[in-house]
Design a protein around this motif. Structure first.
Motif, PDB file in Angstrom:
ATOM      1  N   HIS A  20      58.215 -11.266   4.410  1.00 40.11           N
ATOM      2  CA  HIS A  20      56.883 -11.179   3.812  1.00 40.11           C
ATOM      3  C   HIS A  20      57.032 -11.158   2.290  1.00 40.11           C
ATOM      4  O   HIS A  20      57.903 -10.467   1.792  1.00 40.11           O
ATOM      5  CB  HIS A  20      56.192  -9.911   4.318  1.00 40.11           C
ATOM      6  N   PRO A  21      56.295 -11.886   1.504  1.00 42.23           N
ATOM      7  CA  PRO A  21      55.014 -12.523   1.829  1.00 42.23           C
ATOM      8  C   PRO A  21      55.131 -13.935   2.408  1.00 42.23           C
ATOM      9  O   PRO A  21      54.112 -14.543   2.701  1.00 42.23           O
ATOM     10  CB  PRO A  21      54.291 -12.557   0.482  1.00 42.23           C
ATOM     11  N   ASP A  22      56.351 -14.467   2.558  1.00 38.50           N
ATOM     12  CA  ASP A  22      56.483 -15.765   3.221  1.00 38.50           C
ATOM     13  C   ASP A  22      56.494 -15.564   4.728  1.00 38.50           C
ATOM     14  O   ASP A  22      56.859 -14.490   5.221  1.00 38.50           O
ATOM     15  CB  ASP A  22      57.779 -16.463   2.798  1.00 38.50           C
ATOM     16  N   GLU A  23      56.124 -16.593   5.450  1.00 40.49           N
ATOM     17  CA  GLU A  23      56.192 -16.544   6.904  1.00 40.49           C
ATOM     18  C   GLU A  23      57.653 -16.559   7.327  1.00 40.49           C
ATOM     19  O   GLU A  23      58.474 -17.261   6.752  1.00 40.49           O
ATOM     20  CB  GLU A  23      55.452 -17.727   7.540  1.00 40.49           C
ATOM     21  N   ALA A  24      57.962 -15.766   8.335  1.00 35.95           N
ATOM     22  CA  ALA A  24      59.289 -15.751   8.943  1.00 35.95           C
ATOM     23  C   ALA A  24      59.240 -16.625  10.194  1.00 35.95           C
ATOM     24  O   ALA A  24      58.167 -16.824  10.779  1.00 35.95           O
ATOM     25  CB  ALA A  24      59.672 -14.329   9.332  1.00 35.95           C
ATOM     26  N   CYS A  25      60.400 -17.131  10.611  1.00 34.46           N
ATOM     27  CA  CYS A  25      60.435 -17.933  11.833  1.00 34.46           C
ATOM     28  C   CYS A  25      61.799 -17.811  12.492  1.00 34.46           C
ATOM     29  O   CYS A  25      62.795 -17.489  11.824  1.00 34.46           O
ATOM     30  CB  CYS A  25      60.099 -19.387  11.560  1.00 34.46           C
ATOM     31  N   GLY A  26      61.842 -18.043  13.783  1.00 34.33           N
ATOM     32  CA  GLY A  26      63.103 -17.970  14.502  1.00 34.33           C
ATOM     33  C   GLY A  26      62.934 -18.308  15.958  1.00 34.33           C
ATOM     34  O   GLY A  26      61.848 -18.673  16.425  1.00 34.33           O
ATOM     35  N   ARG A 109      49.781  -8.712   8.061  1.00 32.99           N
ATOM     36  CA  ARG A 109      48.661  -8.533   7.128  1.00 32.99           C
ATOM     37  C   ARG A 109      48.291  -7.060   6.987  1.00 32.99           C
ATOM     38  O   ARG A 109      48.722  -6.221   7.775  1.00 32.99           O
ATOM     39  CB  ARG A 109      47.448  -9.331   7.607  1.00 32.99           C
ATOM     40  N   ASP A 110      47.477  -6.785   6.003  1.00 31.34           N
ATOM     41  CA  ASP A 110      46.898  -5.457   5.778  1.00 31.34           C
ATOM     42  C   ASP A 110      47.946  -4.349   5.690  1.00 31.34           C
ATOM     43  O   ASP A 110      47.756  -3.266   6.234  1.00 31.34           O
ATOM     44  CB  ASP A 110      45.868  -5.122   6.872  1.00 31.34           C
ATOM     45  N   GLY A 111      49.076  -4.623   5.029  1.00 29.01           N
ATOM     46  CA  GLY A 111      50.097  -3.605   4.822  1.00 29.01           C
ATOM     47  C   GLY A 111      51.087  -3.451   5.955  1.00 29.01           C
ATOM     48  O   GLY A 111      52.005  -2.631   5.860  1.00 29.01           O
ATOM     49  N   ALA A 112      50.923  -4.197   7.028  1.00 26.87           N
ATOM     50  CA  ALA A 112      51.849  -4.086   8.164  1.00 26.87           C
ATOM     51  C   ALA A 112      53.249  -4.552   7.800  1.00 26.87           C
ATOM     52  O   ALA A 112      54.205  -4.254   8.510  1.00 26.87           O
ATOM     53  CB  ALA A 112      51.324  -4.875   9.363  1.00 26.87           C
ATOM     54  N   HIS A 113      53.392  -5.255   6.673  1.00 28.76           N
ATOM     55  CA  HIS A 113      54.723  -5.680   6.238  1.00 28.76           C
ATOM     56  C   HIS A 113      55.548  -4.498   5.742  1.00 28.76           C
ATOM     57  O   HIS A 113      56.760  -4.588   5.650  1.00 28.76           O
ATOM     58  CB  HIS A 113      54.627  -6.757   5.153  1.00 28.76           C
ATOM     59  N   GLU A 114      54.883  -3.386   5.463  1.00 29.73           N
ATOM     60  CA  GLU A 114      55.593  -2.207   4.971  1.00 29.73           C
ATOM     61  C   GLU A 114      55.871  -1.198   6.076  1.00 29.73           C
ATOM     62  O   GLU A 114      56.965  -0.673   6.184  1.00 29.73           O
ATOM     63  CB  GLU A 114      54.794  -1.547   3.849  1.00 29.73           C
ATOM     64  N   SER A 115      54.863  -0.899   6.883  1.00 29.42           N
ATOM     65  CA  SER A 115      55.027   0.074   7.962  1.00 29.42           C
ATOM     66  C   SER A 115      53.808   0.042   8.864  1.00 29.42           C
ATOM     67  O   SER A 115      52.852  -0.668   8.597  1.00 29.42           O
ATOM     68  CB  SER A 115      55.216   1.487   7.387  1.00 29.42           C
ATOM     69  N   GLY A 116      53.858   0.842   9.896  1.00 26.26           N
ATOM     70  CA  GLY A 116      52.735   0.957  10.804  1.00 26.26           C
ATOM     71  C   GLY A 116      52.702  -0.150  11.839  1.00 26.26           C
ATOM     72  O   GLY A 116      53.639  -0.939  11.964  1.00 26.26           O
ATOM     73  N   PRO A 117      51.616  -0.205  12.580  1.00 27.31           N
ATOM     74  CA  PRO A 117      51.514  -1.177  13.670  1.00 27.31           C
ATOM     75  C   PRO A 117      51.368  -2.601  13.155  1.00 27.31           C
ATOM     76  O   PRO A 117      50.785  -2.840  12.099  1.00 27.31           O
ATOM     77  CB  PRO A 117      50.269  -0.745  14.444  1.00 27.31           C
ATOM     78  N   VAL A 118      51.927  -3.523  13.912  1.00 28.66           N
ATOM     79  CA  VAL A 118      51.764  -4.952  13.652  1.00 28.66           C
ATOM     80  C   VAL A 118      51.201  -5.588  14.915  1.00 28.66           C
ATOM     81  O   VAL A 118      51.379  -5.068  16.004  1.00 28.66           O
ATOM     82  CB  VAL A 118      53.099  -5.654  13.277  1.00 28.66           C
ATOM     83  N   ASP A 119      50.497  -6.681  14.734  1.00 28.08           N
ATOM     84  CA  ASP A 119      50.094  -7.467  15.898  1.00 28.08           C
ATOM     85  C   ASP A 119      51.312  -8.262  16.340  1.00 28.08           C
ATOM     86  O   ASP A 119      51.920  -8.976  15.534  1.00 28.08           O
ATOM     87  CB  ASP A 119      48.967  -8.443  15.542  1.00 28.08           C
TER      88      ASP A 119
END
Length: 164
Positions: A20-26, A109-119
């Motif tokens: 993040h902020p770039d898209e990751a892929c794998g 999004r919305d700070g999920a790149h740092e911590s907390g729940p992600v979709d």
């Protein structure tokens, strides 16, 4: 239904957060015909973009040769969305070329790149048709019951949100 080991699930989320902020892929490879994601292969987003991902063609060719040599299939193809929900875009649908794969999207999004729940959501994409599927995170594949409707004390179903 996608049944995925917790360590691989968490590694995908970690990769999405790290890039993040770039898209990751794998890709997550597994034994041919097994539908079991076992080997996590984080890839470089050659586009280096927050709104688009692209596998490096040379890296992708090497990965497919390696999977062929190991008698593996691409069980999961994943990428992240950095500012939108974890749902395939029109471009994602157009690029989906593995009809047997689970397409996983992680939204940071919305700070999920740092911590907390992600979709963390999974889809089947075949002939342009998108179908969302349940994701079951397990602590190990040895505990997975033969029927997806049975329950094991070591597994948990996600409700389209995962924490890590």
């Amino acid at each position: 239904m996608l049944i995925i080991d917790r360590a691989i699930h968490d590694a995908i989320i970690d990769h999405a957060r790290r890039d993040h902020p770039d898209e990751a892929c794998g890709v997550v490879a597994g034994p041919a015909g097994s539908d079991r994601p076992e080997r996590h292969v984080p890839m470089l987003n050659a586009a280096m973009s927050p709104t688009f991902y692209e596998f490096d063609s040379g890296d992708l060719l090497r990965l497919y040769r390696e999977m062929d040599d190991n008698d593996e299939d691409p069980v999961v193809v994943y990428h992240s969305h950095t500012a939108t929900e974890a749902y395939p875009s029109r471009t994602d649908v157009d690029l989906a070329s593995e009809p047997g794969a689970h397409y996983v999207l992680v939204s940071t999004r919305d700070g999920a790149h740092e911590s907390g729940p992600v979709d963390f959501r999974s889809y089947r994409i075949v002939d342009g048709e998108v179908s969302e599927e349940e994701v079951r995170v397990v602590d190990g594949y040895a505990d997975v019951p033969s029927s997806p409707h049975e329950s094991s004390p070591h597994e948990s179903s996600t409700d389209q949100r995962a924490t890590s």
